[in-house]
Design an enzyme around this catalytic site. Sequence first.
Site, PDB file in Angstrom:
ATOM      1  N   LYS A   1      58.124 -29.628 -59.557  1.00  0.00           N
ATOM      2  CA  LYS A   1      58.416 -31.014 -60.023  1.00  0.00           C
ATOM      3  C   LYS A   1      57.089 -31.977 -59.008  1.00  0.00           C
ATOM      4  O   LYS A   1      56.509 -32.572 -58.249  1.00  0.00           O
ATOM      5  CB  LYS A   1      59.428 -32.035 -59.446  1.00  0.00           C
ATOM      6  CG  LYS A   1      60.607 -32.343 -59.576  1.00  0.00           C
ATOM      7  CD  LYS A   1      59.763 -33.901 -60.457  1.00  0.00           C
ATOM      8  CE  LYS A   1      59.262 -35.031 -58.894  1.00  0.00           C
ATOM      9  NZ  LYS A   1      58.586 -36.248 -58.816  1.00  0.00           N
TER      10      LYS A   1
ATOM     11  N   CYS B   1      44.911 -37.963 -47.884  1.00  0.00           N
ATOM     12  CA  CYS B   1      46.209 -37.966 -47.161  1.00  0.00           C
ATOM     13  C   CYS B   1      45.043 -37.119 -45.139  1.00  0.00           C
ATOM     14  O   CYS B   1      45.040 -37.390 -44.222  1.00  0.00           O
ATOM     15  CB  CYS B   1      47.049 -36.492 -47.109  1.00  0.00           C
ATOM     16  SG  CYS B   1      46.317 -35.384 -47.482  1.00  0.00           S
TER      17      CYS B   1
ATOM     18  N   GLU C   1      53.597 -31.390 -46.015  1.00  0.00           N
ATOM     19  CA  GLU C   1      52.093 -31.386 -45.957  1.00  0.00           C
ATOM     20  C   GLU C   1      52.438 -33.723 -45.990  1.00  0.00           C
ATOM     21  O   GLU C   1      52.397 -33.891 -47.270  1.00  0.00           O
ATOM     22  CB  GLU C   1      51.271 -31.743 -46.463  1.00  0.00           C
ATOM     23  CG  GLU C   1      50.601 -30.191 -46.601  1.00  0.00           C
ATOM     24  CD  GLU C   1      50.260 -29.345 -45.091  1.00  0.00           C
ATOM     25  OE1 GLU C   1      49.124 -30.070 -44.876  1.00  0.00           O
ATOM     26  OE2 GLU C   1      50.101 -28.041 -44.943  1.00  0.00           O
TER      27      GLU C   1
ATOM     28  N   GLU D   1      48.460 -45.477 -42.644  1.00  0.00           N
ATOM     29  CA  GLU D   1      47.557 -44.872 -44.286  1.00  0.00           C
ATOM     30  C   GLU D   1      47.065 -46.018 -44.966  1.00  0.00           C
ATOM     31  O   GLU D   1      47.972 -46.537 -45.550  1.00  0.00           O
ATOM     32  CB  GLU D   1      48.519 -43.386 -44.027  1.00  0.00           C
ATOM     33  CG  GLU D   1      47.293 -43.130 -45.133  1.00  0.00           C
ATOM     34  CD  GLU D   1      48.336 -41.350 -44.924  1.00  0.00           C
ATOM     35  OE1 GLU D   1      49.404 -41.084 -45.968  1.00  0.00           O
ATOM     36  OE2 GLU D   1      47.991 -40.887 -45.129  1.00  0.00           O
TER      37      GLU D   1
END
Length: 472
Positions: A172, A282, A248, A376
Amino acid sequence: MDIARDAFVDGKWIATTERFPVHDPFDGSTIAEVADSDDALIDRAIEAASRAFEGWRKRPGPERGKLLRKLADTMLAEEDRLAALCTRENGKALKESVAEVRYAASFLSWFGGEAERIYGETIPATHTGQRLVAIREPVGPCAVITPWNFPYAMLTRKLGAALAAGCTVVAKPAEETPLGTLALAEIAERCGLPAGVFNVVPSSDGARTGGRLLASPSIKKISFTGSTEVGRIIMKNAAEDLKRVSLELGGNAPFVVLSDADLDAAVAGAIVAKFRNTGQTCVAANRFIVEQTIAETFTQKLLAAVGKLVTGRGSDDGVDLGPLINDDAVAKVTRLFDDAIEKGAKLLAGARPTSRLVPPIVLTDITPAMQLWHEEIFGPLVAIRTALNETDAIIQANDTEFGLIAYVFTRDGARQARVAEALEAGMVGVNEGLVSTAQAPFGGIKHSGVGREGSRHGIEDYTQLKYIATRI
Ligand code: ADP
């Protein structure tokens, strides 16, 4: 450009009535209307992956490996077309898309090699007349949910390991970037991957599709790359059926520059670690922590390097930074910028974002009271804080709930070892701004994730041990 836009299930292209648009992040124009998979189609994909699993797992590893290497070679042969598609749907600079296609293909070829080396163990027996062995078996059909920042590489890092181990996959892709995944499905079809081994169900509703995949008892493992928030939901839902999970998730990487560092090397590392994919990775350096004695010199050198970066349409010559992915991303960077300025940060380069094209921003005088210390940033904003000494730098670096990667720049060998071991992260770059590679274990600790991808550990996560005791 000829673009695959239907769902790919059981080796067939399925044109659904419901479609959703994929936009070019640069100007918002519609690139394609893509199949929006409903629950029935997702169920078909799961059934196809379950059926295909029986045949695929029985194929000898070297045969599976050969097919994976053929996929990798075909990707490389079609690098220009795939890179252009990536830049269109993701926005990143074309040279970065080319690098991504190569990086993505490297997972397929490397895991293709590993398919020949999925070894078990022979174990010393307890009694005479006994043979004890442990073999590695594939876990079964897997669901693979990927983000938009590396549409090819985040897929192949999972797909390569899964197929090498003998698992089948229902993928997906992120709603922002399904086209790259469909392009790889088309390549898989041409290379002769058996029907049902790799299925793609694009969807405009990640939560619904993810929920459907997680609810199916036929899916034995979920591998997810994305936000910590969604990772938590997935882990909770996977608990119901005790499915295996690889997650992750987000990062908040410290980039530590110590007083004895080679500052030119540190600046070169900073540019890669901060600005790749316009800061939307990331593993992006989120917090620069610089020993105070060299802070001024480092900052000046960084400003000079940052001044050379060109922001623009990813497909234009000479562009380094493409647009941010969407308006939500711009709003997030703007919120973090406003909050930092309000709390006393000093602006040395760039400006408050006004559109998706955000030229590099450099802020100093960062404090832990600012939101960007904890969140982040996911944009081209450098945030610099000074540290008194090595110990202070380590305390600051570890002051986060995340633990994906940390960077440290120092020439001193003892310091390299000491600081690398003290940093709370699944990965550490020592005088390196880019550490990701197919043969090394990628993954985080703390709230940055569970499990490893790439490397032999990445394959192990798609296998389960079976211990067999035989009386002979
Ligand atoms: P990002 O911030 O990178 O977009 P997300 O975690 O929102 O990260 O999305 C990453 C992937 O997870 C996308 O493919 C998205 O569609 C999917 N997703 C979003 N919500 C869920 C959910 N509740 N369950 C499973 N997958 C989800």
